[in-house]
Motif scaffolding. Structure first.
Motif, PDB file in Angstrom:
ATOM      1  N   ILE A 185      17.546 -99.739-121.887  1.00 54.72           N
ATOM      2  CA  ILE A 185      17.373-100.852-120.955  1.00 54.72           C
ATOM      3  C   ILE A 185      18.716-101.498-120.637  1.00 54.72           C
ATOM      4  N   GLU A 186      19.570-101.689-121.663  1.00 52.78           N
ATOM      5  CA  GLU A 186      20.894-102.264-121.431  1.00 52.78           C
ATOM      6  C   GLU A 186      21.695-101.401-120.467  1.00 52.78           C
ATOM      7  N   SER A 187      21.618-100.089-120.632  1.00 50.89           N
ATOM      8  CA  SER A 187      22.342 -99.169-119.747  1.00 50.89           C
ATOM      9  C   SER A 187      21.835 -99.274-118.318  1.00 50.89           C
ATOM     10  N   LYS A 188      20.520 -99.341-118.147  1.00 49.70           N
ATOM     11  CA  LYS A 188      19.936 -99.424-116.805  1.00 49.70           C
ATOM     12  C   LYS A 188      20.248-100.770-116.143  1.00 49.70           C
ATOM     13  N   VAL A 189      20.269-101.840-116.937  1.00 56.27           N
ATOM     14  CA  VAL A 189      20.623-103.154-116.401  1.00 56.27           C
ATOM     15  C   VAL A 189      22.039-103.122-115.837  1.00 56.27           C
ATOM     16  N   ALA A 190      22.973-102.496-116.569  1.00 54.26           N
ATOM     17  CA  ALA A 190      24.356-102.382-116.095  1.00 54.26           C
ATOM     18  C   ALA A 190      24.427-101.559-114.809  1.00 54.26           C
ATOM     19  N   MET A 191      23.651-100.473-114.736  1.00 55.16           N
ATOM     20  CA  MET A 191      23.632 -99.634-113.542  1.00 55.16           C
ATOM     21  C   MET A 191      23.063-100.395-112.346  1.00 55.16           C
ATOM     22  N   LEU A 192      22.020-101.174-112.595  1.00 52.98           N
ATOM     23  CA  LEU A 192      21.404-101.933-111.511  1.00 52.98           C
ATOM     24  C   LEU A 192      22.373-102.982-110.970  1.00 52.98           C
ATOM     25  N   ARG A 193      23.043-103.703-111.862  1.00 54.28           N
ATOM     26  CA  ARG A 193      24.023-104.697-111.421  1.00 54.28           C
ATOM     27  C   ARG A 193      25.099-104.056-110.547  1.00 54.28           C
ATOM     28  N   ALA A 194      25.627-102.907-111.000  1.00 53.05           N
ATOM     29  CA  ALA A 194      26.672-102.220-110.242  1.00 53.05           C
ATOM     30  C   ALA A 194      26.155-101.764-108.877  1.00 53.05           C
ATOM     31  N   SER A 195      24.922-101.259-108.851  1.00 52.90           N
ATOM     32  CA  SER A 195      24.333-100.800-107.583  1.00 52.90           C
ATOM     33  C   SER A 195      24.145-101.956-106.608  1.00 52.90           C
ATOM     34  N   LEU A 196      23.703-103.105-107.118  1.00 56.66           N
ATOM     35  CA  LEU A 196      23.505-104.263-106.250  1.00 56.66           C
ATOM     36  C   LEU A 196      24.831-104.831-105.760  1.00 56.66           C
ATOM     37  N   ASP A 197      25.869-104.760-106.590  1.00 53.23           N
ATOM     38  CA  ASP A 197      27.202-105.190-106.148  1.00 53.23           C
ATOM     39  C   ASP A 197      27.706-104.304-105.013  1.00 53.23           C
ATOM     40  N   ASP A 198      27.506-102.990-105.154  1.00 51.68           N
ATOM     41  CA  ASP A 198      27.912-102.058-104.099  1.00 51.68           C
ATOM     42  C   ASP A 198      27.166-102.340-102.797  1.00 51.68           C
ATOM     43  N   LEU A 199      25.865-102.581-102.919  1.00 53.57           N
ATOM     44  CA  LEU A 199      25.047-102.852-101.741  1.00 53.57           C
ATOM     45  C   LEU A 199      25.503-104.133-101.055  1.00 53.57           C
ATOM     46  N   HIS A 200      25.731-105.164-101.836  1.00 56.48           N
ATOM     47  CA  HIS A 200      26.141-106.451-101.257  1.00 56.48           C
ATOM     48  C   HIS A 200      27.480-106.334-100.536  1.00 56.48           C
ATOM     49  N   SER A 201      28.425-105.621-101.138  1.00 59.83           N
ATOM     50  CA  SER A 201      29.753-105.507-100.534  1.00 59.83           C
ATOM     51  C   SER A 201      29.709-104.807 -99.181  1.00 59.83           C
ATOM     52  N   LEU A 202      28.738-103.918 -98.994  1.00 63.20           N
ATOM     53  CA  LEU A 202      28.583-103.258 -97.692  1.00 63.20           C
ATOM     54  C   LEU A 202      27.780-104.114 -96.722  1.00 63.20           C
ATOM     55  N   GLN A 203      26.730-104.747 -97.224  1.00 59.75           N
ATOM     56  CA  GLN A 203      25.865-105.540 -96.345  1.00 59.75           C
ATOM     57  C   GLN A 203      26.612-106.674 -95.645  1.00 59.75           C
TER      58      GLN A 203
END
Length: 315
Positions: free
Chosen positions: A194-212
């Motif tokens: 779960i900790e690993s997936k939480v880190a992946m989700l945060r990184a994915s949302l940061d990438d999405l926000h930077s493009l949006q």
């Protein structure tokens, strides 16, 4: 399992944003039976033994067992299924009917700005003489974040806090009020994953926000995207406005954050997102929801990148 609440009838009228269907040939809504499918589900708990540091980490990423007495009596606001609200999501309501303005006042003055947003759907039965029964599903405890008073009604900004079950109906008029209990994910011994997936989700949302934020947007859109807004809320550490038993753990809060619309969504994309939101509301598995969130965030990142490429060609 569906439960008829004390065999009482619910008189349906219009929701704040839509009108529920009336019986054919009638000038006003008929009394219709009200059901809740939640009593069994909301009392399910899983107890697992831990010790030392593992227990401290589990407190962040797994829900504790809830006492059966954990409940709140709150106003209830019904919507149609396409209006489902998930934890971490923000939404703007235009309330203008007297009864819903009264609900708003009770929420502010007596309920710490809390009420319940829920979906009401018809139940198909062979009996038609007594009207169409409805079932209450996908309840979400919400907090009022801001109010703009208008000449007619008010614009109300709300935030989804956690899933709830409606276990009893206490009032029908002038608006609904009932007893609700929190629904939270089951606890599993997968803290590291779960900790690993939480880190992946945060990184994915940061990438999405930077493009949006690079996309052309209407002047009404905020610089902070909906996914970023949901992420910021989910990562809060202090929730003074709500009983702690109703606050999901960090991982569960984050698992809903990616399920937000992005700028310029097509109808088909919104429909697909709607299906994921309904699935997320049904799930009791944090890890599964985190995986879905990562997948959705990456898909939206790819779509946003494509839209940016098209946008650059148009300049």
């Amino acid at each position: 399992m569906r439960l008829t609440m004390n065999h009482r009838a619910l008189t349906l009228a219009s929701s704040p944003l839509h009108s529920f269907p009336h019986a054919a040939g009638s000038g006003s809504p008929k009394a219709r039976p009200f059901h809740s499918p939640f009593r069994r589900r909301c009392t399910e708990t899983v107890s697992i033994g831990y010790s030392g540091d593992a227990l401290k980490r589990l407190a962040m990423y797994s829900s504790s067992s809830l006492e059966s007495s954990t409940s709140l009596e709150l106003p209830l606001l019904p919507f149609e299924s396409e209006e489902v609200l998930i934890p971490s999501e923000s939404k703007m309501l235009h309330l203008y009917e007297a009864r819903y303005l009264a609900l708003l006042e009770e929420s502010l003055l007596e309920r710490k700005g809390l009420f319940v947003h829920f979906v009401m759907e018809p139940v198909l039965t062979d009996r038609s003489s007594s009207g169409t029964p409805f079932v209450a599903i996908y309840g979400c405890l919400v907090l009022i974040e801001n109010i703009d008073r208008l000449d007619i009604g008010a614009l109300v900004s709300i935030r989804g806090i956690c899933r709830v079950s409606i276990v009893d109906l206490m009032q029908l008029e002038p608006y609904l009020r009932g007893i609700v209990m929190p629904i939270q994910d089951n606890a599993y011994n997968v803290v590291d994953e779960i900790e690993s997936k939480v880190a992946m989700l945060r990184a994915s949302l940061d990438d999405l926000h930077s493009l949006q934020i690079k996309l052309k947007a209407t002047r009404h859109e905020l610089l902070q995207t909906r996914a970023r807004n949901a992420l910021v809320w989910a990562e809060k550490e202090v929730f003074d406005d709500c009983d702690k038993a109703f606050i999901p753990n960090l991982a569960e809060r984050l698992s809903f954050a990616a399920l937000q619309p992005v700028s310029g969504c097509s109808k088909s994309e919104l429909f697909a997102l709607q299906k994921e939101k309904l699935r997320a509301m049904d799930s009791r598995d944090t890890l599964d929801r985190l995986n879905v969130g990562i997948k959705v965030a990456k898909q939206n990142t790819a779509l946003t990148a494509a839209k940016l490429a098209i946008q650059s060609l148009e300049i």
